[in-house]
Design an enzyme around this catalytic site. Structure first.
Site, short mmCIF file in Angstrom:
data_model
loop_
_atom_site.label_atom_id
_atom_site.label_comp_id
_atom_site.label_asym_id
_atom_site.label_seq_id
_atom_site.Cartn_x
_atom_site.Cartn_y
_atom_site.Cartn_z
N GLU A 35 1.06 -1.38 -0.23
CA GLU A 35 -0.60 -0.15 0.15
C GLU A 35 0.63 1.10 -0.03
O GLU A 35 1.84 1.53 0.76
CB GLU A 35 -1.10 0.20 1.31
C1 BGP Z 1 -4.45 1.30 5.42
C2 BGP Z 1 -5.24 0.63 5.49
C3 BGP Z 1 -6.64 0.36 4.24
C4 BGP Z 1 -6.69 2.11 3.85
C5 BGP Z 1 -5.67 2.73 3.84
C6 BGP Z 1 -5.39 3.71 3.64
O1 BGP Z 1 -4.30 1.88 6.97
O2 BGP Z 1 -4.75 -0.94 5.03
O3 BGP Z 1 -7.66 -0.14 4.49
O4 BGP Z 1 -7.83 2.35 3.37
O5 BGP Z 1 -4.99 2.56 5.04
O6 BGP Z 1 -6.51 4.58 4.64
P1 BGP Z 1 -7.63 5.45 4.73
O7 BGP Z 1 -9.01 5.14 3.76
O8 BGP Z 1 -8.15 5.56 5.66
O9 BGP Z 1 -7.87 6.83 3.69
#
Ligand code: BGP
Length: 476
Positions: free
Chosen positions: A374
């Protein structure tokens, strides 16, 4: 070494609860994500007692990937994805979590989804538990504070390893297991571990106990996966926000070191199969008596992970204060703003160099292959009249991070398996439940209130990422 390795896993990442929708289809049970309303920046999502009438639960429909996945995978293929990271919603396979037999309709859905990916030459990369555990396990068992969850999770993991072993090679056990280091707020303990705290309860030892059971469950799952098929590669998944000292004052440095200990010990247990001594000493100092058996310790040793998957969005900074002589890290109080970096509209510090630092930190500590599963920029996009989105800011963010990742590989010699930017198609934000916090290369027509056609369109970053993949990261 020059450039990214042959077979580098370029792709994109999502999680079932944030895009599938179909929350009651095919026999699916309610998950923790199904009882969280929409919030906003600075407004926490409400965790309701079950699904209540009149509330806005954005994950129930999400972006309806459950019905539209063929169209979406086609678009991923057009971008040249080599892999696609998603999760298996535990509640599609075991709707309540404690059943003995899995739900065939749920298993069939993922068979079809993975076949569709493979048809396009896209390798599925699968997280077993991504903020979507069965809500029944929260109500009946108190979530991961209960040792019984180990067996339920290992059963779930074994069923899906067995079923998909010839379709899925790369797995991860618990998404961002270390978010719960921030145990003073409600979101992370609930989404990581299904924890609802009682008023006045000492939250910290409960978090350590829940995390311990998860780590044992992860290790047993790794072992079960190896027994089923030794060619599976099973990793952990850590939320990496490196914590810098605000200044070079020695106590700021020590504070930053302690903060890193308190957020990243989870990786030590996953990778080395044992608790670091600093944490055992901390348990003793605080008088925490945790249920950690000899059998658990043996399981942890036998179930070490094959690689480290991690998310990287931002870095943190901290400083020592006079009222904290032990330099203990408390994530709800100890972070300070870094004056050297900019922030997103949601206050996330933008720091591409921190990604190179993080890659080196992991590599120096563990010498295991790394996978950035990610990374991305949550932003408000404007749809132009011709249906496009000029998201140059997203291109700037991602290209700056890829440049640093390249230095980590080429100059520093880090072993990097792949890169899957977050939210490759717009989806529901985990933290806020908003749609307007967008990450995608593909725009989805839906707003925070749930209005919109759900039509998909390509943003400017779509063609950019296509070129990045085609050039194996050379053309940024
Ligand atoms: C991480 C998670 C995701 C995701 C991302 C972005 O913490 O693994 O599931 O969504 O962050 O965060 P957000 O959706 O709160 O912007």
């Amino acid at each position: 070494m020059s450039g990214f390795k042959e077979g580098f896993l370029w792709g994109g990442a999502v999680a079932a609860h944030q895009l599938e929708g179909g929350w009651q289809e095919g026999g699916k049970g309610a998950s923790v994500a199904d009882v969280m309303t929409a919030g906003a920046h600075g407004v926490p999502r409400e965790i309701t007692d079950g699904v209540l009438p009149g509330k806005n639960y954005p994950n129930h429909e999400a972006i309806d990937f459950y019905h539209r996945y063929k169209e979406d995978i086609q678009l991923f293929a057009e971008m040249g994805f080599k892999c696609f990271r998603t999760s298996i919603a535990w509640t599609r396979i075991f709707p309540k979590g404690d059943e003995l037999q899995p739900n065939e309709a749920g298993l069939k859905f993922y068979d079809d989804l993975f076949d569709e990916c493979l048809k396009h030459g896209i390798e599925p990369v699968i997280t077993l538990s991504h903020f979507e555990m069965p809500y029944h396990l929260v109500k009946e068992y108190g979530g991961w504070r209960n040792r019984k969850l180990i067996d339920f999770f290992v059963r779930f993991a074994s069923v899906v390893f067995e079923r998909y072993q010839h379709k899925v090679k790369y797995w991860m056990t618990f998404n961002e297991i270390n978010n719960q280091a921030n145990f003073h707020e409600d979101f992370a303990p609930f989404t990581n571990s299904g924890l609802h705290y009682q008023p006045g309860e000492d939250r910290e030892p409960v978090m350590f106990q829940a995390a311990h059971y998860e780590l044992v469950a992860s290790a047993l799952a790794v072992n079960a996966g190896r027994d089923i098929n030794p060619s599976l590669r099973i990793g952990c998944m850590i939320a990496m926000c490196p914590i810098y000292p605000l200044t070079c004052a020695p106590n700021d440095m020590m504070m930053a070191m302690n903060a890193m200990h308190r957020r990243y010990w989870f990786t030590d247990v996953h990778v080395r199969g044992a608790y670091p001594q600093h944490l055992l000493n901390y348990f003793a100092r605080r008088g925490f008596e945790l249920d950690i058996t000899e059998e658990d310790k043996a399981a942890l040793k036998q179930g070490c992970v094959d690689y480290i998957g991690f998310s990287y969005y931002m870095s943190f900074a901290t400083k020592a204060t006079d009222d904290n002589p032990q330099l203990d890290y408390d994530e709800s109080k100890s972070l300070v703003s870094n004056p050297y970096v900019q922030k997103s509209d949601w206050g996330w510090q933008i720091d591409p160099v921190g990604l190179r630092y993080s890659l080196n930190w992991f590599w120096d500590h563990y010498q295991l292959p790394l996978f950035i599963v990610e990374n991305g920029f949550g932003a408000i996009d404007v749809l132009e009249s011709d249906g496009t989105v000029n998201d140059q800011y997203r291109i700037d963010y991602l290209s700056a991070h890829i440049r640093e990742m390249k230095k980590a590989v080429e100059e520093d010699g880090v072993d990097l398996m792949g890169y899957t930017p977050w939210g490759c198609i717009d989806l529901v934000s985990a933290g806020t439940g908003e749609m307007k916090k967008r990450y995608g290369f593909i725009y989805v027509d839906k707003d925070n209130e749930g209005n919109g056609t759900l039509n998909r369109s390509k943003k400017k970053s779509f063609a950019w990422y296509q070129k990045v993949i085609a050039s194996n990261g050379e053309n940024l």
